[in-house]
Design an enzyme around this catalytic site. Sequence first.
Site, mmCIF file in Angstrom:
data_model
loop_
_atom_site.group_PDB
_atom_site.id
_atom_site.type_symbol
_atom_site.label_atom_id
_atom_site.label_comp_id
_atom_site.label_asym_id
_atom_site.label_seq_id
_atom_site.Cartn_x
_atom_site.Cartn_y
_atom_site.Cartn_z
ATOM 1 N N ARG A 1 0.851 -1.182 0.000
ATOM 2 C CA ARG A 1 0.000 0.000 0.000
ATOM 3 C C ARG A 1 0.889 1.234 0.000
ATOM 4 N NH1 ARG A 1 -4.495 1.071 4.637
ATOM 5 N NH2 ARG A 1 -2.638 1.659 5.786
ATOM 6 N N ASP B 1 0.685 -2.484 12.410
ATOM 7 C CA ASP B 1 1.108 -2.919 11.073
ATOM 8 C C ASP B 1 1.443 -4.412 11.108
ATOM 9 O OD1 ASP B 1 2.679 -1.398 8.401
ATOM 10 O OD2 ASP B 1 2.920 -3.538 8.807
ATOM 11 N N THR C 1 -0.521 7.573 -1.435
ATOM 12 C CA THR C 1 -1.830 7.477 -2.105
ATOM 13 C C THR C 1 -2.757 6.483 -1.407
ATOM 14 O OG1 THR C 1 -1.127 5.652 -3.499
ATOM 15 C CG2 THR C 1 -0.692 7.877 -4.339
#
Length: 210
Positions: free
Chosen positions: A105, A201, A109
């Site tokens: 990812r 994460d 953006t």
Amino acid sequence: MKQNVHVMEHPLIQHKLAMIRDVNTGPKEFRELVEELSMLMAYEVTRNIPVEEVEVQTPLCKTKCKSISGKKLGIVPILRAGLGMVNGMLKLIPTAKVGHIGLYRDPETLKPVEYYCKLPPDIEERELILLDPMLATGGSACAGIQFLKEKGANNIKLMCLIAAPEGINVVCAAHPDVEIYTASVDECLNDHAYIVPGLGDAGDRLFGTK
Ligand code: PRP
Ligand code: URA
């Protein structure tokens, strides 16, 4: 809850999920728990795979039994965090073929960028289980599913550990044919598109990076 979203409430799953959420759980234990969770979830995600009748000779007599039929399953982790879920699945389904899709990812953006793909043959005849521990915006999962469909897949399930409502909505809208299996639907995404409360994460916690 949407019809094609399955939340696994089993106490063992919920207990292990609580442990991986804990910020004090280090990479070794985190990896082990993700593997165990994947194995437990594999049981549910494969509940409806087709079986056929086979004849087995027991020490006493012949009997009719059930055996998994058709093409073997394919499991497809999205790199890198999906890798943590592969061994747990393979412990229960050792004959499954494993494909890999590399997506990350983009932090600016937040859109998925593809960098690797290697899939088993005949994917149009296989039941595929796409693995990614986190379903956040849904961008990575949608890209992975779209990618598999473009290669001919027509029977795809998505298995994650934690899903955000936003990601579920995106996947369900784009791919209503894909059933989603998760251990939790969390509250929301934060401003950086991290799942809250989530676990942080997943890739970094699995591999000790960051
Ligand atoms: C994480 C996670 C998913 C994705 C989810 O991967 O493993 O693939 O983010 O976010 P999304 O639903 O908003 O797309 P990441 O991009 O951090 O890559 P990594 O697995 O290599 O750490
Ligand atoms: N990816 C992760 O690893 N965690 C999140 O909370 C969102 C995306």
